[in-house]
Enzyme design. Structure first.
Site, short mmCIF file in Angstrom:
data_model
loop_
_atom_site.label_atom_id
_atom_site.label_comp_id
_atom_site.label_asym_id
_atom_site.label_seq_id
_atom_site.Cartn_x
_atom_site.Cartn_y
_atom_site.Cartn_z
N SER B 124 0.84 -1.20 0.00
CA SER B 124 0.00 0.00 0.00
C SER B 124 0.87 1.24 0.00
CB SER B 124 -0.86 -0.01 1.26
OG SER B 124 -1.44 1.26 1.47
N TYR B 148 -0.66 -0.32 10.02
CA TYR B 148 -0.95 -0.99 8.75
C TYR B 148 0.20 -0.79 7.76
CZ TYR B 148 -3.34 -1.24 4.15
OH TYR B 148 -3.71 -1.49 2.85
N LYS B 152 2.73 -3.61 6.26
CA LYS B 152 2.86 -3.82 4.81
C LYS B 152 4.33 -3.70 4.39
CE LYS B 152 -1.44 -4.38 3.22
NZ LYS B 152 -1.84 -5.61 2.53
N1 LIG Z 1 -8.64 -1.10 -1.74
C1 LIG Z 1 -7.69 -0.22 -1.51
O1 LIG Z 1 -7.88 1.00 -1.63
C2 LIG Z 1 -6.33 -0.68 -1.13
C3 LIG Z 1 -5.28 0.25 -1.04
C4 LIG Z 1 -4.02 -0.18 -0.66
C5 LIG Z 1 -3.82 -1.52 -0.39
N2 LIG Z 1 -4.85 -2.40 -0.47
C6 LIG Z 1 -4.59 -3.80 -0.13
O2 LIG Z 1 -5.11 -4.64 -1.13
C7 LIG Z 1 -5.59 -5.84 -0.55
C8 LIG Z 1 -7.03 -6.09 -0.94
O3 LIG Z 1 -7.78 -4.93 -0.57
P1 LIG Z 1 -9.36 -4.89 -0.65
O4 LIG Z 1 -9.72 -3.48 -0.88
O5 LIG Z 1 -9.86 -5.95 -1.57
O6 LIG Z 1 -9.71 -5.22 0.86
P2 LIG Z 1 -10.91 -6.11 1.46
O7 LIG Z 1 -11.01 -5.75 2.89
O8 LIG Z 1 -12.11 -5.99 0.60
O9 LIG Z 1 -10.30 -7.56 1.28
C9 LIG Z 1 -9.35 -8.09 2.16
C10 LIG Z 1 -9.88 -9.44 2.58
O10 LIG Z 1 -8.95 -10.03 3.49
C11 LIG Z 1 -9.70 -10.83 4.35
N3 LIG Z 1 -8.98 -11.18 5.57
C12 LIG Z 1 -8.69 -10.40 6.64
N4 LIG Z 1 -8.08 -11.10 7.59
C13 LIG Z 1 -7.97 -12.36 7.12
C14 LIG Z 1 -7.44 -13.57 7.67
N5 LIG Z 1 -6.90 -13.62 8.90
N6 LIG Z 1 -7.50 -14.71 6.92
C15 LIG Z 1 -8.05 -14.68 5.68
N7 LIG Z 1 -8.58 -13.56 5.12
C16 LIG Z 1 -8.53 -12.43 5.84
C17 LIG Z 1 -10.94 -10.00 4.65
O11 LIG Z 1 -11.99 -10.83 5.13
C18 LIG Z 1 -11.23 -9.35 3.33
O12 LIG Z 1 -12.23 -10.03 2.59
C19 LIG Z 1 -5.41 -5.69 0.94
O13 LIG Z 1 -4.19 -6.33 1.30
C20 LIG Z 1 -5.28 -4.20 1.15
O14 LIG Z 1 -4.52 -3.90 2.27
C21 LIG Z 1 -6.09 -2.01 -0.83
#
Ligand SMILES: NC(=O)c1ccc[n+]([C@@H]2O[C@H](COP(=O)([O-])OP(=O)(O)OC[C@H]3O[C@@H](n4cnc5c(N)ncnc54)[C@H](O)[C@@H]3O)[C@@H](O)[C@H]2O)c1
Ligand SMILES: NC(=O)c1ccc[n+]([C@@H]2O[C@H](COP(=O)([O-])OP(=O)(O)OC[C@H]3O[C@@H](n4cnc5c(N)ncnc54)[C@H](O)[C@@H]3O)[C@@H](O)[C@H]2O)c1
Lengths: 322, 322
Positions: B124, B148, B152
């Site tokens: 991120s 966070y 990361k």
């Molecule tokens: N969407 C954004 O703006 C954004 C920005 C920067 C980074 N990210 C990263 O991208 C990735 C996906 O993001 P997203 O927006 O789809 O998030 P999201 O929250 O929709 O998806 C993340 C998933 O991880 C699952 N999760 C959490 N803990 C867990 C565990 N212990 N075991 C198994 N699953 C688990 C959650 O249930 C969730 O469904 C994440 O790593 C997030 O940090 C997203």
């Protein structure tokens, strides 16, 4: 003032303990207890305060609990215990267990004390390398090219984040190679950077596994101990939003360092150096950086070395004489 | 070609799974199996290949073992599961458990396969902040100002080091805030950066907790999915000695993004935005950086967004229409 030194049986831990014993005070208060822990029981230290010496594996949760339950809380913690570069490269899992999990476990124990203790963390210039500019300046991306460096960099991130959270008051120092290290060779890939001086000045042969043009970023034990104590004394907030800094050092080639030894100790020692290249060592140390710009650390009151001649003289005074 | 997506029930995981289903192939081979894991069973995906959907806690060692024993080995792993920013800031220990230990555990399981699988890791832009220049350029020191972001960044160091060791073939992408995210608000501090568009275009009120001058670094879901697939397709070696990069994005103020929404969807939605400041959210998002220089990622074939108007249009086509 209660102090803990992890890795307190090691090279820097022992020198730091003796320096604390000599000054008797830290952060404006009298030292009343110093706890030294290491895998084996650390050597004794003469001091005007209580010194506890404990064999305790930092990577073991129940050993950490016993340490803090029996001897905590601490006001200042110097975290020096580590699996060093060569060993962490040879055994990835051991490095992760001690350098990452052991460090996290120690920081968690410090947090659990509830007093946000000062934590001085020994990081390493091995966090630098790879896709970073030459020379290294303050603020470049850490791009370690050894598992040791990667694990040290992870500890830095923990230290800064846990300081931001108020769990502890961290100060992370990226040490240059500390030379001349007394005693026996160790598992650090940099071990030869001391041996070729230490052992040859004491009449023994020693092998240099790299070319004499190899440049290293180094500092003397006296300098690094002064800087550790300064790190504990200073206001942690002065470090700002990143609690970790490049400590000052000097860049010299192996050849120039040998010339400095010759200038101080005469021509004999240099003749005892053998020159068999070692590709394993070369692969590790070529990933490190020899040139670093002095910057933030100097502004924050840390000190640099003037010459390797000084380091040779101090070795003769502090270590050979002992 | 066997593929695993952790966090496969999440926003990006589901969109990525649908994109893989649509193209049927990856890295020159036909996809034969796609495993989606998440805390709860991921939603179904229509695909021309086998799709396995599993409820499995990534931070639990025995769940990871079962996952790999029953469904591995994988050729490509997309690691998206994470405790997101707001939640990791509120519960430090949960973030460490999932984001650090879960990630390490997954990488260890990938290593244990023995086939050095491609691992695409969702990092991120929250790894940046603090004592880093503005704008962020490639190669600046990671100085996250959230737990966070720190976690990361630790995952990045593991990914690069384990790639260097040949345990896996990592590619780490620092995602901008992905907007417009469909569905419900989540525990990310950035949640409002989608809600104020998504919810208001669907006739509901939504609060903006920061000033409209707040600038963010963002990308559209379509763009980020293209970039995830490119990361899996590309030669990992092209990333050099640091496997992690700043993904391209765009910098716009909240005000400019609202104007873009108005240009595409008319004036009504913007009137449904309320403006109550939230100091907890502000503290987190003010630690992030809105301005980033496009650089390495573009040279490596990743793509950037042209306008937020596109993002609004794509949201209407891809998400409202669904
Ligand atoms: N969407 C954004 O703006 C954004 C920005 C920067 C980074 N990210 C990263 O991208 C990735 C996906 O993001 P997203 O927006 O789809 O998030 P999201 O929250 O929709 O998806 C993340 C998933 O991880 C699952 N999760 C959490 N803990 C867990 C565990 N212990 N075991 C198994 N699953 C688990 C959650 O249930 C969730 O469904 C994440 O790593 C997030 O940090 C997203
Ligand atoms: N000396 C240098 O040139 C140099 C350079 C950069 C960084 N550093 C760092 O400075 C610190 C001190 O270095 P040093 O030169 O004194 O090293 P050292 O090897 O002499 O001391 C480290 C000590 O840690 C102990 N240790 C290892 N694993 C342990 C465990 N599981 N539990 C408890 N103790 C354990 C060792 O037994 C050793 O005594 C280390 O963290 C090192 O990585 C040193």
């Amino acid at each position: 003032m209660h102090i803990l030194i992890t890795g307190g049986g090691g090279f820097i831990g022992q020198k730091l303990a003796r320096a604390l014993a000599a000054q008797g005070r830290l952060r404006g208060a009298e030292i009343s207890k110093l706890v030294l822990t290491d895998l084996g029981e650390p050597a004794a230290i003469e001091a005007p305060f209580e010194v506890v010496r404990l064999a305790s594996d930092l990577s073991d949760g129940s050993s950490r609990e016993t340490l803090f339950a029996d001897h905590g809380p601490f006001d200042v913690i110097f975290h020096l215990a580590a699996v060093v570069s060569g060993a962490a490269e040879a055994d990835f899992d051991l490095g992760i267990r001690v350098n990452l999990f052991g460090t996290l476990g120690l920081f968690e124990a410090a947090r659990a004390q509830g007093n946000a203790p000062v934590v001085v963390y020994a990081s390493s210039m091995a966090v630098h390398g790879g896709m970073a500019p030459d020379p290294i300046v303050d603020g470049v991306e850490l791009n370690p090219q050894t598992s040791y460096g990667a694990q040290k960099a992870m500890g830095e991130l923990l230290l800064t984040d846990m300081s931001r959270k108020g769990f502890l008051d961290g100060r992370g120092l990226r040490l240059p190679t500390v030379s001349i290290r007394p005693g026996k060779p160790n598992a650090a890939a940099s071990s030869f950077m001391s041996s070729i001086f230490r052992d040859t000045m004491q009449g023994n042969l020693s092998n240099c596994p790299v070319d004499e043009s190899y440049e290293l970023w180094h500092t003397a034990p006296r300098t690094v101990i002064r800087n550790f104590i300064h790190a504990a004394e200073m206001d942690g907030g002065a470090l700002g939003e990143n609690r970790c800094i490049n400590l000052p050092g000097r860049c010299d080639s192996i050849g120039a360092m040998i010339a400095a030894m010759t200038a101080v100790a005469g021509p004999e020692p240099a003749t005892r150096i053998t020159w068999d290249r070692d590709p394993v060592i070369e692969a590790i140390v070529n990933g490190w950086r020899g040139r670093v710009t002095l910057g933030r650390a100097i502004d924050l009151g840390f000190v640099a070395d003037d010459s390797f001649e000084d380091s040779v003289r101090w070795f003769l005074e502090d270590d050979i004489a002992r």
